[in-house]
Design a protein around this motif. Structure first.
Motif, PDB file in Angstrom:
ATOM      1  N   SER A   1       0.808  -1.232   0.000  1.00  0.00           N
ATOM      2  CA  SER A   1       0.000   0.000   0.000  1.00  0.00           C
ATOM      3  C   SER A   1       0.837   1.275   0.000  1.00  0.00           C
ATOM      4  O   SER A   1       0.318   2.339  -0.342  1.00  0.00           O
TER       5      SER A   1
ATOM      6  N   ASP B   1       0.264   0.884 -12.813  1.00  0.00           N
ATOM      7  CA  ASP B   1       0.292   2.085 -11.972  1.00  0.00           C
ATOM      8  C   ASP B   1      -1.060   2.322 -11.311  1.00  0.00           C
ATOM      9  O   ASP B   1      -1.134   2.720 -10.148  1.00  0.00           O
ATOM     10  N   LEU B   2      -2.130   2.080 -12.037  1.00  0.00           N
ATOM     11  CA  LEU B   2      -3.464   2.244 -11.454  1.00  0.00           C
ATOM     12  C   LEU B   2      -3.712   1.213 -10.354  1.00  0.00           C
ATOM     13  O   LEU B   2      -4.311   1.531  -9.319  1.00  0.00           O
TER      14      LEU B   2
ATOM     15  N   SER C   1      -1.496  -0.058  -8.425  1.00  0.00           N
ATOM     16  CA  SER C   1      -0.699   0.347  -7.252  1.00  0.00           C
ATOM     17  C   SER C   1      -1.095   1.719  -6.722  1.00  0.00           C
ATOM     18  O   SER C   1      -0.478   2.208  -5.777  1.00  0.00           O
ATOM     19  N   ARG C   2      -2.086   2.340  -7.339  1.00  0.00           N
ATOM     20  CA  ARG C   2      -2.548   3.679  -6.946  1.00  0.00           C
ATOM     21  C   ARG C   2      -1.424   4.717  -7.039  1.00  0.00           C
ATOM     22  O   ARG C   2      -1.185   5.505  -6.120  1.00  0.00           O
ATOM     23  N   GLY C   3      -0.721   4.678  -8.167  1.00  0.00           N
ATOM     24  CA  GLY C   3       0.252   5.726  -8.458  1.00  0.00           C
ATOM     25  C   GLY C   3       1.598   5.568  -7.805  1.00  0.00           C
ATOM     26  O   GLY C   3       2.283   6.563  -7.563  1.00  0.00           O
ATOM     27  N   ARG C   4       2.043   4.329  -7.561  1.00  0.00           N
ATOM     28  CA  ARG C   4       3.333   4.118  -6.898  1.00  0.00           C
ATOM     29  C   ARG C   4       4.420   3.601  -7.836  1.00  0.00           C
ATOM     30  O   ARG C   4       5.518   3.299  -7.391  1.00  0.00           O
TER      31      ARG C   4
ATOM     32  N   SER D   1      -2.750   6.580 -16.818  1.00  0.00           N
ATOM     33  CA  SER D   1      -2.533   6.882 -15.404  1.00  0.00           C
ATOM     34  C   SER D   1      -1.878   8.250 -15.289  1.00  0.00           C
ATOM     35  O   SER D   1      -0.724   8.446 -15.682  1.00  0.00           O
TER      36      SER D   1
END
Length: 339
Positions: free
Chosen positions: A71, A98-99, A101-104, A176
């Motif tokens: 997270s 990327d999506l 991982s929510r931008g990581r 993303s």
């Protein structure tokens, strides 16, 4: 303060001495190590990409899986060989990972390293244009990749599509937002570092680079970073770039560490990575924490970088590699002001 992550080459071997004996072992253990590193407070989980080898090769399924299991930790590569890549297909895969991982995602790309086979990119269906080298082809693929990551429409829509289209030219999906600013270039020379700066990519500098001055590795690497930052400023980019360096660093805190790394080489070496390229390979650091802190203080390139990637011996298993990471975070980083 400095971000600290790990970099895994993802080796596997059927040898009984290996803790990773198959591709399945490496992939699953890579996910587990990323989870463990996040729990320990590390900042990044990065993976090498090599084709035609018993190593990690297809990064996006792994990056997506790590993104789904974690997270906070940054997830990246070091590096994807762009000579082998379809930049449009890659942009779709990268956008999806990327999506998830929510931008990581922190995606390291490059022209690639010496290969396991002769001109392996030809087997993937690519060849340089007339008058260009394979390195030129890799950089051209990178430029296309960067362009489509902007999310701007470029493809004329079918007037009778299967599904309704938004107005105007179409872009690749999934897109993303912000990923374009999280692309890094693995530079082997000062010139390619400057080129990366002009294109607005972050910089990854490895444990080897072209031997351009004959000076110690860390001094040459520090000069490369300064040249990159100067070119970045001259290009007029508004954001602050990021710079990472990779190092083999082992804090010897028990007998097992001493058995594995007590005799590690503590000096740079010079060799040829192909017929024409003389390269300098940076030393490894392995010592008790107090001595390690003193030695690392002298490394100019680490001081210049905002991110340090610790190369890990992945075939020694998840538990031991987690110990390697924890030892640096707990016994070394505070003494250097990194934590």
């Amino acid at each position: 303060m400095k971000k600290i992550g790990f970099l895994s080459f993802g080796h596997w071997s059927p040898s009984p001495q290996s803790g990773a004996r198959s591709a399945s072992d490496v992939l699953l253990q890579s996910i587990d190590l990323a989870v463990a590193a996040e729990e320990l407070g590390a900042d990044g989980a990065y993976f090498r990409v090599h084709h035609f080898a018993r190593q990690l090769a297809s990064p996006f399924p792994l990056l997506a899986a790590v993104g789904a299991r974690t997270s906070k930790i940054e997830i990246g590569t070091g590096v994807i060989d762009m000579r082998y890549e379809n930049p449009l297909y890659m942009a779709e895969d990268a956008g999806a990972a990327d999506l998830i991982s929510r931008g990581r995602l922190q995606l390291g790309i490059s022209r690639g390293s010496p290969e396991q086979v002769i001109e392996g990119w030809r087997y993937f269906g690519y060849q340089p244009e007339e008058g260009q080298s394979d390195a030129d082809m890799g950089r051209r693929h990178a430029e296309v990749f960067l362009d489509v990551l902007k999310g701007e429409g470029f493809a004329a829509p079918n007037p009778r599509p299967m599904f309704p289209n938004p107005p105007g030219l179409l872009r690749l999906e999934p897109h993303s937002e912000g990923l374009r600013e999280r692309i890094w270039w693995g530079a082997g020379s000062n010139a390619t570092a400057v080129w990366a700066a002009k294109l607005g990519m972050n910089l990854q500098s490895s444990t080897l680079k072209d031997d351009e001055t004959g000076e110690a590795f860390h001094i040459q690497q520090a000069k490369q970073i300064r040249a990159y930052r100067e070119a970045w400023q001259e290009a007029g980019h508004t954001r602050t770039p990021r710079v990472s360096v990779s190092r083999s660093i082992f804090a010897i805190v028990n007998d097992m560490d001493r058995a594995y790394f007590g005799q590690s080489k503590d000096q740079d070496s010079v060799g040829y990575i192909d017929e024409n390229t003389r390269a300098i390979f940076g030393r490894s650091y392995a010592a008790e924490p107090d001595r390690l802190i003193d030695e690392l203080r002298q490394d100019e390139a680490i001081a210049e970088a905002d991110t340090l990637l610790l190369t890990v011996p992945n075939q020694l298993g998840v538990a031991y590699n987690a110990h390697v990471i924890e030892s640096i975070l707990k016994h070394v980083a505070p003494g250097l002001g990194w934590r």
